[in-house]
Write a protein that holds these residues in place. Sequence first.
Motif, PDB file in Angstrom:
ATOM      1  N   GLU A   4       0.828  -1.215   0.000  1.00  0.00           N
ATOM      2  CA  GLU A   4       0.000   0.000   0.000  1.00  0.00           C
ATOM      3  C   GLU A   4       0.864   1.267   0.000  1.00  0.00           C
ATOM      4  O   GLU A   4       0.563   2.261   0.672  1.00  0.00           O
ATOM      5  N   GLN A  27       1.271   3.556  -2.039  1.00  0.00           N
ATOM      6  CA  GLN A  27       0.686   4.799  -2.557  1.00  0.00           C
ATOM      7  C   GLN A  27       0.269   5.734  -1.425  1.00  0.00           C
ATOM      8  O   GLN A  27       0.100   6.940  -1.618  1.00  0.00           O
ATOM      9  N   GLY A  81       1.992  -0.921  -4.757  1.00  0.00           N
ATOM     10  CA  GLY A  81       0.944   0.077  -4.568  1.00  0.00           C
ATOM     11  C   GLY A  81       0.121   0.303  -5.816  1.00  0.00           C
ATOM     12  O   GLY A  81       0.508  -0.067  -6.924  1.00  0.00           O
TER      13      GLY A  81
END
Length: 319
Positions: free
Chosen positions: A233, A235, A259
């Motif tokens: 994750e 991002q 991500g």
Amino acid sequence: MEQERIQIHNELISNIFGSFDENIKKIEKAYSVNIVNRGDDILISGEQNGVSKAKQVLGALITLAKTGESIKEQNINYLIAEAEDDNLSEAAEVNDDFICMTMNGRALHPKTLGQKKYIDAIRKNTVVFGIGPAGTGKTYLAMAMAITAFKHNEADRIILTRPAIEAGENLGFLPGDLQQKVDPYLRPLYDALYEIMGADNFIKNMEKGAIEVAPLAYMRGRTLDNSFIVLDEAQNTTPEQMKMFLTRLGYGSKAVITGDITQIDLPKGKRSGLTEAASILNNIDGISICRLSNKDVVRHPLVQKIINAYEKHEQRRTK
């Protein structure tokens, strides 16, 4: 009217044709051809171009079926898409790349060319960014490679981490101790570990400190030697967090950062550390930026349609 004949072993027929011939019907519809089974032969008839494409797809399906892989709708859709791009010869060989076995005896392989390139990049590079939409196997394949490296003594430990603040929620507002606060954010990582490594092995290695699952903030100030590190994750990292994470890398270590840049949950106005890092680091030896696309989605076929619909909506909105 063109006609082609393909020889096929009888035991492969049911897997290739699918329940109620649903696989064959998709190929017939895609290329406006007629496909029938005659003993050990498949006869394809129709216009020359359609027959040629259908023959290529069926040849790739036969190669896949010979590996023992259960053919699903996703396989059919993927091979039809690759045939349009003339990539079928490579796509048919993707399943030959073995990663590891799950606890229930299932062999893990990349399922698409994009996934194959991602796996190869992890093998060859110290830092790999896996960027792509939901369902492309970014995290799961990174976990499989981490566990494989651990089992082969290529890494002394596995470190799994995620940003702990997402979708406007802060850990401090959640009930329970630190582990209970963090667990919901890290659940997808646990799920992959359980499936590939087994719950008992995971707990045993966790207790020994060979596996560590922690929020990203707990990486600060550390140097991570001889480790396989997965940041998921990504991002939702800020540029400062991403730089902090990347500079933790020690000798003998490998890092995979995954991500989806279409699902950034950072507060409005905050830049994503993933998009910035992918731009800054794309020409450094030892670092690979892998971009998976909706063609690499291996979840339910509806997921691919959802992603396509959102992409089209975003394109209309930004025009």
